[in-house]
Design a protein around this motif. Structure first.
Motif, mmCIF file in Angstrom:
data_model
loop_
_atom_site.group_PDB
_atom_site.id
_atom_site.type_symbol
_atom_site.label_atom_id
_atom_site.label_comp_id
_atom_site.label_asym_id
_atom_site.label_seq_id
_atom_site.Cartn_x
_atom_site.Cartn_y
_atom_site.Cartn_z
ATOM 1 N N GLY A 56 0.672 -0.960 0.441
ATOM 2 C CA GLY A 56 0.017 0.239 0.070
ATOM 3 C C GLY A 56 1.008 1.232 0.232
ATOM 4 N N GLY A 57 -0.067 2.616 0.459
ATOM 5 C CA GLY A 57 1.163 3.715 0.526
ATOM 6 C C GLY A 57 1.411 3.641 2.047
ATOM 7 N N MET A 78 6.813 6.668 -1.136
ATOM 8 C CA MET A 78 6.875 5.536 -2.089
ATOM 9 C C MET A 78 4.822 5.335 -2.260
ATOM 10 S SD MET A 78 10.032 3.935 -0.852
ATOM 11 C CE MET A 78 9.962 4.029 0.411
ATOM 12 N N ASP A 79 4.994 4.607 -3.492
ATOM 13 C CA ASP A 79 3.461 3.992 -3.848
ATOM 14 C C ASP A 79 3.982 2.213 -3.237
ATOM 15 O OD1 ASP A 79 2.870 6.629 -5.002
ATOM 16 O OD2 ASP A 79 3.300 6.566 -6.752
ATOM 17 N N GLY A 80 2.545 1.707 -3.305
ATOM 18 C CA GLY A 80 2.935 0.084 -3.447
ATOM 19 C C GLY A 80 3.814 -0.068 -3.110
ATOM 20 N N VAL A 81 4.226 -0.263 -1.740
ATOM 21 C CA VAL A 81 4.764 -0.698 -1.589
ATOM 22 C C VAL A 81 4.323 -1.249 0.301
ATOM 23 C CG1 VAL A 81 6.985 -0.049 -1.606
ATOM 24 C CG2 VAL A 81 5.603 1.671 0.335
ATOM 25 N N GLN A 82 5.640 -2.750 0.427
ATOM 26 C CA GLN A 82 5.387 -2.824 1.965
ATOM 27 C C GLN A 82 5.341 -1.866 3.334
ATOM 28 O OE1 GLN A 82 3.721 -5.549 2.285
ATOM 29 N NE2 GLN A 82 3.651 -6.978 0.717
ATOM 30 N N VAL A 83 5.280 -1.935 4.267
ATOM 31 C CA VAL A 83 5.952 -0.731 5.316
ATOM 32 C C VAL A 83 5.483 -1.629 6.521
ATOM 33 C CG1 VAL A 83 4.462 0.852 3.974
ATOM 34 C CG2 VAL A 83 3.055 0.000 5.880
ATOM 35 N N GLY A 84 6.571 -0.863 7.517
ATOM 36 C CA GLY A 84 6.448 -1.299 8.873
ATOM 37 C C GLY A 84 7.516 -2.353 9.479
ATOM 38 N N MET A 85 6.042 -3.538 9.317
ATOM 39 C CA MET A 85 6.947 -5.132 10.283
ATOM 40 C C MET A 85 6.504 -6.159 8.750
ATOM 41 S SD MET A 85 7.464 -4.131 13.009
ATOM 42 C CE MET A 85 8.162 -5.680 14.063
ATOM 43 N N GLY A 119 1.311 11.231 -0.164
ATOM 44 C CA GLY A 119 1.710 9.622 -0.132
ATOM 45 C C GLY A 119 1.358 9.390 -0.616
ATOM 46 N N GLY A 120 2.097 8.188 -0.196
ATOM 47 C CA GLY A 120 2.915 6.793 -1.634
ATOM 48 C C GLY A 120 1.072 6.538 -2.040
ATOM 49 N N LEU A 121 0.654 5.594 -3.263
ATOM 50 C CA LEU A 121 -1.119 5.715 -2.946
ATOM 51 C C LEU A 121 -0.680 3.905 -2.922
ATOM 52 C CD1 LEU A 121 -1.261 5.961 -6.656
ATOM 53 C CD2 LEU A 121 -1.921 7.449 -5.503
ATOM 54 N N GLY A 122 -1.629 3.667 -2.807
ATOM 55 C CA GLY A 122 -2.292 2.225 -2.403
ATOM 56 C C GLY A 122 -2.389 1.305 -3.380
ATOM 57 N N GLY A 124 -1.371 6.821 1.520
ATOM 58 C CA GLY A 124 -0.040 7.001 2.642
ATOM 59 C C GLY A 124 -0.130 8.616 3.164
ATOM 60 N N GLY A 125 -0.893 8.979 4.465
ATOM 61 C CA GLY A 125 -0.445 10.456 3.989
ATOM 62 C C GLY A 125 0.168 11.564 3.949
ATOM 63 N N GLY A 126 -0.525 12.692 3.332
ATOM 64 C CA GLY A 126 0.315 13.573 2.976
ATOM 65 C C GLY A 126 1.189 14.746 4.134
ATOM 66 N N HIS A 127 2.319 15.075 4.087
ATOM 67 C CA HIS A 127 2.674 15.988 4.481
ATOM 68 C C HIS A 127 3.106 17.552 3.905
ATOM 69 C CE1 HIS A 127 6.482 17.336 7.077
ATOM 70 N NE2 HIS A 127 6.690 16.383 7.772
ATOM 71 N N GLY A 128 2.664 18.245 5.001
ATOM 72 C CA GLY A 128 2.746 19.842 4.353
ATOM 73 C C GLY A 128 2.034 20.174 3.587
ATOM 74 N N ASP A 129 1.082 21.694 3.685
ATOM 75 C CA ASP A 129 0.567 22.509 3.591
ATOM 76 C C ASP A 129 -0.167 21.558 2.251
ATOM 77 O OD1 ASP A 129 -2.422 23.995 2.440
ATOM 78 O OD2 ASP A 129 -1.121 25.690 3.662
#
Length: 552
Positions: free
Chosen positions: A399-400, A410-417, A453-456, A522-527
C-alpha cells in the motif's frame, strides 16, 4: 575500534572487525538465499516471507539478513526457549508456539545449535511463514478465532532433528495436521538446509580466523550498542505519547447490540528518552481481546526495536547491541502481552503495524524531521484455500508509504513490520486455481500535501474453485494520518463480487467468485497549498490523481 580496545589484548582492530562483521552478515544472507531457492511454496520462494539470523552461544543476535522486521526482532525469544531445552550438537529444534518462543502459528522457526568443532558456539535461526499449519480455516488465519487452538497446530520447541537425523515421528505428526503436507515437508527441508549452511560457513570462519571469531561476536555487539546509544543521546530527553486504535478484532463488532463502527481497540505508548536509553510504556493499551488481534510480547518488542532503528540510524548493524538500550513495560493480560489461550494470529500481522504507527507517532513529537506521515498501517492479509485441502494461498498486499518531510511517499510498497515481495501474477496463476483480474496502483489514494502520500494498490483475484476466503485487514475506517497540514491517506476496502465485506472475515465462496482488496494510501506531509505546481503536473501525467478539478 571499541572503547576498551587499548586495555584488551584480545581486542580486534577496526579493519578486522569490519571484515568479520560483513562475514557474519553474509552467513545470515546466504542462509536466506538457501531457504528461498530451496523452498517449494510461492509464499517463501516468490514473496520471500522468511527470515534468517546468526546468534552466539549465549543467545545474542550477531547478524541478520535484511528480511522481515516482525520475524527478526522476536527471534531472541525463540533461541532462549531452545536454550532452556538443553540443546546438543546435531539437534534442530522446531517451534511456532507464540507463548514459548514463537510469534504466530504460521511462522515456523527452526533453531540449530552450531558446533562445527564439537562445542556449541552459536545458533542458526530460520523463520518462515507456512501457508497452512492446520486450524479451523485453510491458511490458518481465521478471522473469527477466539482461542489459539482454533488457529492451527501449536508446537513448543521440539527436536525435529537429533544426532543429525530427522525425527520422522515428529515430521509425521506435523504433516498429519496440515492441509498441504507435501508443500510443508519441502519448505521445512529448505529451512533445514539453510541452518546447515550456517554451520558450514561458521566452520569456515573458525578455520580461517580461529577464536578471533568468538571475540568478534562480542565486538560487533559492542560496536552497534555504542553507535545506537550515541544516536539516542542526540535525541531530546523527555516523554512523548501517542495513541491510535484497531478497528475491531473480528469478534467484538459482531456481538449483539454493538455498532461495528463504534468498536475501537486502543494502543497507547509513552516513549521516554533519558540520556542513552529509551523506555516504552504501554499502560493504557487495551486488555486482551476475544478475537485474534492479541500480540505476544515478542511481537511488541519487534515493533519497538524496528522504530528505534528507523529514528536513530538504520544502517547501524542490527544485532543485540541495538536492543540493549531499549526497555518495555507492557501490562500482563493486555493486547500486547496476552495470556493463554488468547488467539494471536492477527496480532503478528496487524497489531504489530499499529504498534509501529503509535511508537513512530510518539517519536514524531521529539524528532519530526525523522518521521513520515502515516503509512498504510496494515498488511492486508488475503488467504484463499480449498476446503478439500488441495491448495492454500497467502499474500500480504502492499500500500501507500506516508509522505516524508522532504519528499513524497512511495507507492505500492510493504511498510512497517513486513518486508516481503509480491507474488508475481504468472507464479500465482501457475501455482493456484486463481486468476488475477486487476493488479495496479490506486489513483487518488495518497493524501495531498506539500509532499503527497504514496498510493495504495488494487488487487482483484477470481477464485476458480470452491474455497474459503479469509481477510485480516486494517485502516478500513480510520485513515493513515497526514502530518503538518497534510491530508489523510485513503482508507482501504474489501469486496467480494463487488459487494463490501468486513475488514476481518472468513467466508466460504463458490467457484468464479472475485475478491478485491483496495489497500490504503499514505498520508500527506505539509500544506497542500505549498505543493510545487510541477509536481502536481507530474501527478496528473503519472495518473496518480484522476479528478483534477480541485487540484491547485
Amino acid at each position: 575500534m571499541t572503547g576498551s580496545e587499548s586495555d584488551d589484548e584480545t581486542a580486534i582492530d577496526a579493519v578486522t572487525l569490519e571484515i568479520l562483521r560483513n562475514q557474519f552478515e553474509s552467513v545470515a544472507e546466504e542462509m536466506g538465499q538457501v531457504l528461498i531457492t530451496g523452498s517449494y511454496s510461492p509464499n517463501i520462494k516468490e514473496r520471500q516471507d522468511c527470515s534468517t539470523a546468526l546468534f552466539d552461544a549465549e543467545g545474542r543476535m550477531i547478524a541478520q539478513a535484511e528480511h522481515i522486521p516482525v520475524h527478526l526482532g522476536a527471534m531472541p525469544e525463540a533461541v532462549e526457549a531452545v536454550r532452556d531445552r538443553d540443546p546438543e550438537p546435531g539437534d534442530v529444534f522446531m517451534l511456532n508456539d507464540p507463548f514459548d518462543g514463537g510469534t504466530h502459528l504460521p511462522d515456523v522457526t527452526l533453531v540449530s545449535p552450531l558446533a562445527p568443532r564439537g562445542e556449541i558456539v552459536g545458533y542458526a535461526v530460520s523463520r518462515a511463514h507456512h501457508a497452512d499449519v492446520g486450524g479451523m480455516t485453510p491458511g490458518s488465519m481465521p478471522a473469527g478465532a477466539q482461542e489459539i487452538y482454533q488457529e492451527g497446530l501449536r508446537l513448543p520447541p521440539v527436536r525435529l532433528v537429533t544426532g543429525g537425523e530427522v525425527v520422522e515421528d515428529v515430521m509425521s505428526l506435523v504433516l498429519a495436521n496440515v492441509r498441504t503436507p507435501d508443500e510443508r515437508r519441502a519448505d521445512l527441508r529448505a529451512q533445514l538446509a539453510a541452518n546447515d549452511r550456517a554451520e558450514e560457513r561458521l566452520g569456515d570462519l573458525l578455520d580461517e580466523h580461529g577464536d578471533l571469531v568468538l571475540d568478534a561476536f562480542d565486538a560487533v555487539i559492542d560496536y552497534s550498542r555504542e553507535r545506537v546509544t550515541a544516536e539516542i543521546r542526540d535525541l531530546p530527553d523527555g516523554t512523548y505519547t501517542a495513541r491510535d486504535v484497531l478497528e475491531g478484532d473480528g469478534v467484538l463488532e459482531h456481538r449483539s447490540g454493538v455498532d461495528p463502527a463504534d468498536v475501537e481497540i486502543p494502543i497507547e505508548a509513552a516513549v521516554t528518552v533519558d540520556g542513552d536509553e529509551i523506555h516504552v510504556d504501554f499502560a493504557g493499551t487495551a486488555s486482551q481481546v476475544p478475537g485474534n488481534l492479541n500480540a505476544p510480547l515478542a511481537v511488541a518488542k519487534s515493533a519497538v526495536y524496528f522504530v528505534v532503528r528507523a529514528v536513530t540510524h538504520p544502517e547501524i548493524p542490527p544485532n543485540q547491541g541495538c536492543y540493549d538500550p531499549v526497555t518495555l513495560d507492557v501490562p500482563e493480560g493486555s493486547l500486547l502481552n496476552p495470556d493463554l489461550p488468547a488467539a494471536v494470529v492477527g496480532g503478528n500481522v496487524e497489531t504489530s503495524q499499529r504498534v509501529t504507527d503509535v511508537v513512530l507517532a510518539a517519536f514524531g513529537t521529539a524528532v519530526p524531521d525523522r518521521v513520515p506521515a502515516g503509512s498504510q498501517g496494515t498488511m492486508n492479509n488475503l488467504i484463499v484455500g480449498s476446503r478439500t485441502g488441495s491448495f492454500t494461498y497467502y499474500e500480504t498486499i502492499a500500500g501507500g508509504f506516508g509522505a516524508r518531510p522532504t519528499k513524497d511517499g512511495m507507492d505500492g510498497v510493504q511498510v512497517g513490520m513486513t518486508n516481503t515481495l509480491n507474488t508475481p501474477v504468472e507464479a500465482l496463476e501457475t501455482a493456484y486455481p486463481l486468476h488475477v483480474e486487476r493488479y495496479g496502483l490506486r489513483p487518488d489514494s495518497g493524501g495531498d500535501g506539500r509532499y503527497r502520500g504514496g498510493l495504495g494498490i488494487e488487487r482483484s483475484v477470481t477464485v476458480l474453485e470452491d474455497a474459503t476466503v479469509s481477510l485480516l485487514t486494517e485502516r478500513r475506517r480510520v485513515p493513515p494520518k497526514g502530518l503538518a497540514g497534510g491530508e489523510d491517506g485513503a482508507v482501504g476496502r474489501n469486496l467480494i463480487d463487488g459487494d463490501p465485506v468486513a475488514a476481518k472475515t472468513s467466508v466460504d465462496v463458490d467457484a468464479d467468485t472475485t475478491v478485491t482488496v483496495l489497500t490504503p494510501g499514505g498520508g500527506g506531509h505539509g500544506d497542500p497549498a505549498d505543493r510545487d505546481p510541477t509536481l502536481r503536473d507530474r501527478d496528473r501525467s503519472d495518473g496518480k490523481v484522476d479528478d483534477t478539478a480541485g487540484e491547485q
